[in-house]
Scaffold this motif. Structure first.
Motif, short mmCIF file in Angstrom:
data_model
loop_
_atom_site.label_atom_id
_atom_site.label_comp_id
_atom_site.label_asym_id
_atom_site.label_seq_id
_atom_site.Cartn_x
_atom_site.Cartn_y
_atom_site.Cartn_z
N SER A 1 -4.66 -0.92 -5.16
CA SER A 1 -5.69 -0.60 -3.98
C SER A 1 -5.22 -2.35 -3.49
O SER A 1 -4.00 -3.09 -3.97
CB SER A 1 -7.10 -1.76 -4.65
OG SER A 1 -6.98 -2.73 -5.40
N VAL A 2 -5.66 -2.84 -1.76
CA VAL A 2 -5.06 -3.57 -0.96
C VAL A 2 -6.57 -4.30 0.48
O VAL A 2 -7.02 -3.47 0.31
CB VAL A 2 -4.05 -3.35 -0.38
CG1 VAL A 2 -3.49 -4.55 0.55
CG2 VAL A 2 -2.55 -2.90 -0.37
N ARG B 1 -4.29 5.98 6.95
CA ARG B 1 -4.61 6.74 5.48
C ARG B 1 -4.53 8.08 4.59
O ARG B 1 -4.60 9.05 6.33
CB ARG B 1 -6.82 6.39 5.74
CG ARG B 1 -7.02 4.92 5.44
CD ARG B 1 -8.55 5.35 5.15
NE ARG B 1 -8.77 3.94 5.76
CZ ARG B 1 -8.94 3.14 5.19
NH1 ARG B 1 -8.24 3.30 3.77
NH2 ARG B 1 -8.95 2.16 5.69
N LEU C 1 -4.51 0.34 9.64
CA LEU C 1 -5.23 1.04 8.01
C LEU C 1 -5.80 2.09 8.50
O LEU C 1 -5.69 3.21 8.21
CB LEU C 1 -6.23 0.56 7.57
CG LEU C 1 -5.51 -1.04 7.04
CD1 LEU C 1 -6.50 -2.12 6.64
CD2 LEU C 1 -4.30 -0.49 6.13
N LEU D 1 -3.11 6.92 -1.05
CA LEU D 1 -2.48 5.94 -1.18
C LEU D 1 -3.89 5.60 -1.86
O LEU D 1 -5.47 5.80 -1.85
CB LEU D 1 -2.76 5.67 0.74
CG LEU D 1 -1.84 5.43 1.49
CD1 LEU D 1 -1.60 5.68 2.99
CD2 LEU D 1 -0.41 4.73 1.08
N TRP E 1 0.81 -1.09 -0.33
CA TRP E 1 0.22 0.06 -0.01
C TRP E 1 0.97 0.86 -0.37
O TRP E 1 0.57 2.48 -0.32
CB TRP E 1 -0.84 -0.12 1.43
CG TRP E 1 -2.33 1.17 1.52
CD1 TRP E 1 -2.73 1.31 0.18
CD2 TRP E 1 -2.52 1.20 2.64
NE1 TRP E 1 -3.45 2.18 0.92
CE2 TRP E 1 -3.44 2.37 2.13
CE3 TRP E 1 -2.38 1.38 3.62
CZ2 TRP E 1 -4.24 2.89 2.96
CZ3 TRP E 1 -3.14 2.39 4.87
CH2 TRP E 1 -4.07 2.59 4.33
N THR F 1 -8.54 0.54 0.69
CA THR F 1 -8.37 -0.86 0.91
C THR F 1 -9.39 -1.58 1.23
O THR F 1 -10.59 -0.86 1.73
CB THR F 1 -7.61 -0.18 2.54
OG1 THR F 1 -7.80 0.35 3.33
CG2 THR F 1 -6.05 0.06 2.41
#
Length: 186
Positions: free
Chosen positions: A65-66, A87, A83, A91, A59, A94
């Motif tokens: 995207s993860v 953010r 996460l 990034l 990421w 997710t």
């Protein structure tokens, strides 16, 4: 623990005291160096996510995207908190799924360019079930690769239609980089 490179470089994240065995920084750095260092524009899947160390590394390095899959409730909440704390607008997206990784593969939709799998070392048949779930579910793109972390002891049994691109040991950890053979090669 901290992120080793990219947008989140040196950002620390919380790891539960028990229930996880996060991939060490030196191993993560070596794995991503072997992948060319960057993950820009990739859709990434982090199976058996645990602390999320591998997925957060992708990421931070520019993944589009993860998707994280973790089944343990406490570990899942910790992952979501990590996460949320990291953010920012630079990034990618997710998603977090609280699920058994193998069961999740059976109902997954979409494909991923990079799959990171770091199951518990003592999980019975983890490798066979993970490889079969990925191949059967067609969740890996044609050019995609799988990074599979395991205990360094013993020899891995890699079934058809998989091929090993790289096999590297880092102390007690072994990392395999695998590719699915194209349908016409099977």
């Amino acid at each position: 623990m901290r992120i080793t490179s990219g947008i989140l470089r040196n950002r620390r994240f919380e790891v539960p005291d028990r229930e996880v065995r996060p991939t060490m920084e030196a191993v993560r750095e070596a794995v991503f160096s072997s992948l060319g260092g960057r993950c820009e524009g990739l859709d990434v899947l982090d199976l058996f996510a645990g602390s999320g160390a591998l997925g957060m590394e992708a990421w931070s390095r520019g993944a589009k995207s993860v998707t994280f899959v973790e089944q343990h409730p406490t570990v899942f909440r910790n992952l979501q908190a990590n996460l949320d704390s990291m953010r920012n607008d630079e990034l990618g997206a997710t998603k977090c799924w609280k699920s058994d990784a193998i069961q999740w593969l059976g109902r997954a939709t979409g494909q991923f360019d990079l799959i990171l799998a770091d199951p518990p070392y003592d999980l019975p048949d983890a490798m066979a079930n993970t490889l079969a779930g990925i191949a059967d579910g067609s969740v890996l793109t044609d050019d995609g690769i799988l990074v599979y972390e395991m205990r360094s002891k013993g020899e891995p049994v890699v079934p058809e239609p998989w091929s090993i691109i790289r096999d590297k040991r880092y102390g007690k950890t072994r990392v395999l980089i695998l590719k699915l053979k194209q349908k016409e090669e099977r």
